[in-house]
Design a protein around this motif. Structure first.
Motif, mmCIF file in Angstrom:
data_model
loop_
_atom_site.group_PDB
_atom_site.id
_atom_site.type_symbol
_atom_site.label_atom_id
_atom_site.label_comp_id
_atom_site.label_asym_id
_atom_site.label_seq_id
_atom_site.Cartn_x
_atom_site.Cartn_y
_atom_site.Cartn_z
ATOM 1 N N SER A 23 24.238 20.216 -38.486
ATOM 2 C CA SER A 23 25.487 20.304 -39.435
ATOM 3 C C SER A 23 26.726 19.869 -38.392
ATOM 4 O O SER A 23 26.601 20.042 -37.179
ATOM 5 N N SER A 24 27.670 19.242 -39.303
ATOM 6 C CA SER A 24 28.625 18.631 -38.611
ATOM 7 C C SER A 24 29.662 19.670 -37.866
ATOM 8 O O SER A 24 30.223 19.556 -36.674
ATOM 9 N N SER A 25 29.694 20.979 -38.460
ATOM 10 C CA SER A 25 30.682 22.034 -37.830
ATOM 11 C C SER A 25 29.590 23.110 -37.593
ATOM 12 O O SER A 25 28.852 23.072 -36.570
ATOM 13 N N GLY A 26 29.876 24.324 -38.423
ATOM 14 C CA GLY A 26 29.108 25.330 -38.390
ATOM 15 C C GLY A 26 27.915 25.703 -39.209
ATOM 16 O O GLY A 26 27.226 26.845 -39.461
ATOM 17 N N ALA A 45 27.140 17.366 -54.239
ATOM 18 C CA ALA A 45 27.559 17.048 -52.841
ATOM 19 C C ALA A 45 27.494 15.611 -52.591
ATOM 20 O O ALA A 45 26.835 14.791 -53.483
ATOM 21 N N SER A 46 28.117 15.043 -51.570
ATOM 22 C CA SER A 46 27.975 13.783 -51.299
ATOM 23 C C SER A 46 26.773 13.272 -50.260
ATOM 24 O O SER A 46 26.615 13.796 -49.269
ATOM 25 N N VAL A 47 26.098 12.326 -50.694
ATOM 26 C CA VAL A 47 25.031 11.762 -50.129
ATOM 27 C C VAL A 47 25.100 10.486 -49.797
ATOM 28 O O VAL A 47 25.896 9.749 -50.437
ATOM 29 N N GLY A 71 25.896 16.663 -43.212
ATOM 30 C CA GLY A 71 26.395 15.468 -42.359
ATOM 31 C C GLY A 71 27.934 14.818 -42.919
ATOM 32 O O GLY A 71 27.888 14.752 -43.970
ATOM 33 N N SER A 72 28.763 14.839 -41.810
ATOM 34 C CA SER A 72 30.100 14.252 -42.444
ATOM 35 C C SER A 72 29.900 12.778 -42.581
ATOM 36 O O SER A 72 29.308 12.244 -41.617
ATOM 37 N N LYS A 73 30.502 12.014 -43.609
ATOM 38 C CA LYS A 73 30.267 10.678 -43.618
ATOM 39 C C LYS A 73 31.869 10.091 -43.768
ATOM 40 O O LYS A 73 32.515 10.665 -44.588
ATOM 41 N N TYR A 74 32.105 9.615 -42.731
ATOM 42 C CA TYR A 74 33.580 9.116 -42.319
ATOM 43 C C TYR A 74 34.168 7.657 -43.331
ATOM 44 O O TYR A 74 34.485 6.721 -43.114
ATOM 45 N N MET A 75 34.096 8.128 -44.806
ATOM 46 C CA MET A 75 34.407 7.059 -45.658
ATOM 47 C C MET A 75 34.708 7.983 -46.984
ATOM 48 O O MET A 75 34.049 8.898 -47.333
ATOM 49 N N GLN A 76 35.251 7.380 -47.909
ATOM 50 C CA GLN A 76 35.614 7.954 -49.371
ATOM 51 C C GLN A 76 34.243 7.969 -50.105
ATOM 52 O O GLN A 76 33.726 6.965 -50.076
ATOM 53 N N ILE A 128 36.599 20.740 -48.538
ATOM 54 C CA ILE A 128 36.525 20.513 -47.253
ATOM 55 C C ILE A 128 37.719 19.949 -46.486
ATOM 56 O O ILE A 128 38.387 19.194 -47.310
ATOM 57 N N ILE A 129 38.414 20.591 -45.521
ATOM 58 C CA ILE A 129 39.436 20.112 -44.764
ATOM 59 C C ILE A 129 39.293 18.676 -44.325
ATOM 60 O O ILE A 129 38.147 18.377 -43.865
ATOM 61 N N CYS A 130 40.314 17.837 -44.495
ATOM 62 C CA CYS A 130 40.155 16.396 -44.532
ATOM 63 C C CYS A 130 41.321 15.810 -43.613
ATOM 64 O O CYS A 130 42.258 15.942 -43.966
ATOM 65 N N GLY A 216 35.604 23.963 -43.107
ATOM 66 C CA GLY A 216 35.820 22.766 -42.175
ATOM 67 C C GLY A 216 35.505 23.037 -40.699
ATOM 68 O O GLY A 216 34.706 24.203 -40.626
ATOM 69 N N ASP A 217 35.866 22.492 -39.635
ATOM 70 C CA ASP A 217 35.667 22.761 -38.191
ATOM 71 C C ASP A 217 36.756 23.755 -37.926
ATOM 72 O O ASP A 217 37.930 23.907 -38.213
ATOM 73 N N TYR A 218 36.152 24.762 -37.037
ATOM 74 C CA TYR A 218 37.373 25.754 -36.559
ATOM 75 C C TYR A 218 37.538 25.321 -35.121
ATOM 76 O O TYR A 218 37.254 25.486 -34.171
ATOM 77 N N TRP A 266 45.152 27.766 -37.211
ATOM 78 C CA TRP A 266 45.660 26.551 -37.490
ATOM 79 C C TRP A 266 45.215 25.182 -37.045
ATOM 80 O O TRP A 266 44.680 24.829 -35.815
ATOM 81 N N GLN A 267 45.424 24.036 -37.647
ATOM 82 C CA GLN A 267 45.040 22.556 -37.321
ATOM 83 C C GLN A 267 46.108 21.795 -38.199
ATOM 84 O O GLN A 267 46.322 22.266 -39.321
ATOM 85 N N THR A 268 46.276 20.615 -37.568
ATOM 86 C CA THR A 268 47.418 19.649 -38.107
ATOM 87 C C THR A 268 47.051 19.626 -39.841
ATOM 88 O O THR A 268 47.927 19.661 -40.680
#
Ligand SMILES: Cc1cc2nc3c(=O)[nH]c(=O)nc-3n(C[C@H](O)[C@H](O)[C@H](O)COP(=O)(O)OP(=O)(O)OC[C@H]3O[C@@H](n4cnc5c(N)ncnc54)[C@H](O)[C@@H]3O)c2cc1C
Length: 321
Positions: A23-26, A45-47, A71-76, A128-130, A216-218, A266-268
């Protein structure tokens, strides 16, 4: 009846170590989707579609299909006709429920659609935090170029391989069985050149949302909750509704978790959208004139001088990487 509550914050991660590593985060997504699939409900979900090198939303009815959404896919991710498919599935399966997982914009669109169709009580909506999503066209061209260069098809893609730990993820594709790093693409993801314009005005970059739950990621957990940090990955859960809290209560037996708060997590991207890069306009002009290979070289690589400078700064203790 679904009601907004004061945001409740948890740090958590899935207990199953091999799922955590995949998994990408937890592993929040696997825990949440497990609960729906186990009871013969559905998940959206996104495949990643390897035939056309595109991330797209799919209706998922079993665990095999769910594995492909990890898994995270870095595209829309492309929506296709997913709202209609989800609606039709719910109409044909009276008494069943559906979990939708997508970015803030996609999830909130689905929430509004469900309210209009009178099916909000039958769905659980997770966003998902983005940081922002790059243009899917750019990724497709990049992937097809790689395939041409390496004379083969991409058979595997990861942006967050954790062999060096959650904080140093590796991104690569597999072609002809070989791992090929895609550092240049990841660089243009993080340097904010390739994100879609709308991402820079994202109204979902906040802890206040109308969906049931945010994951999201912590980030920075090693500093804010050092006794709970795990180098294999950590998820953040923000709970916005009574329904989100009920879902978390149902899945928490699969997780190690700890209550947290908005200051700690907190994250940006929970405060404001990612700002537009000052190089963005030039980047797209260059892309239109010169093509994808040119921009990857110009914006996706680090010059030797910068590399040497960073190394020296690191040695004397002030490096930024
Ligand atoms: C483009 C992008 C930017 C992100 N930016 C941040 C950030 O700034 N801060 C932060 O804390 N977290 C961010 N994340 C989220 C993080 O990387 C994980 O995706 C998230 O925490 C879920 O991980 P997991 O371990 O629960 O499960 P995993 O199994 O890794 O998660 C898979 C889930 O992510 C969904 N998904 C993957 N790619 C996409 C996509 N392109 N579009 C829609 N859904 C997708 C899948 O459908 C599935 O639901 C981002 C993710 C993406 C894809």
């Amino acid at each position: 009846m679904i009601e907004l509550i004061d945001t409740v914050v948890y740090a958590g991660r899935i207990k199953n170590e091999s799922v955590l590593m995949q998994s990408s985060s937890g592993g929040a997504f696997t825990a949440l989707s497990e609960f729906f699939l186990k009871n013969n409900n559905a998940v959206v979900a996104s495949v990643y579609n390897y035939d056309i090198n595109t991330a797209e939303f799919r209706l998922i009815l079993n665990k095999n299909q769910r594995e492909k959404a990890k898994g995270s896919k870095y595209m829309q991710s492309k929506p296709r006709k997913i709202f209609r498919e989800a609606y039709e599935w719910l109409m044909e399966n009276k008494g069943k429920k559906l979990l939708f997982v997508g970015m803030g914009c996609q999830a909130d669109g689905f929430r509004k659609f469900c309210e209009l169709k009178g099916i909000r009580d039958r769905v659980c909506i997770v966003d998902i935090i983005c940081h922002g999503s790059p243009s899917p066209k750019l990724w497709k061209e990049y992937a097809e170029n790689l395939q041409k260069k390496k004379k083969g098809k991409i058979t595997y893609l990861t942006f967050k391989d954790k062999r060096n730990g959650w904080k140093s993820p590796m991104a690569y594709v597999k072609i002809n069985g070989k791992e090929i790093l895609i550092k240049d693409y990841v660089k243009i993801f993080y340097n904010r050149c390739a994100l879609r314009l709308s991402c820079h005005e994202c109204p979902y970059a906040t802890t206040e949302r109308k969906v049931d739950l945010t994951i999201g990621d912590y980030w920075h957990i090693e500093e804010t909750m050092p006794d709970f940090y795990d180098s294999k990955g950590n998820s953040l859960f923000l709970i916005h509704t009574n329904k989100g809290q009920e879902l978390f209560n149902r899945v928490r037996y699969m997780l190690d978790y700890k209550i947290s708060n908005r200051q700690q997590c907190w994250q940006t991207n929970l405060e404001k959208p990612t700002p537009k890069s000052e190089k963005r306009d030039l980047f797209w002009d260059d892309y239109k004139k010169e093509g994808v290979n040119f921009i990857m070289k110009k914006y996706g690589t680090v010059s030797i001088t910068t590399k040497v400078k960073n190394k020296l700064l690191k040695i004397i203790g002030g490096g930024t990487n």
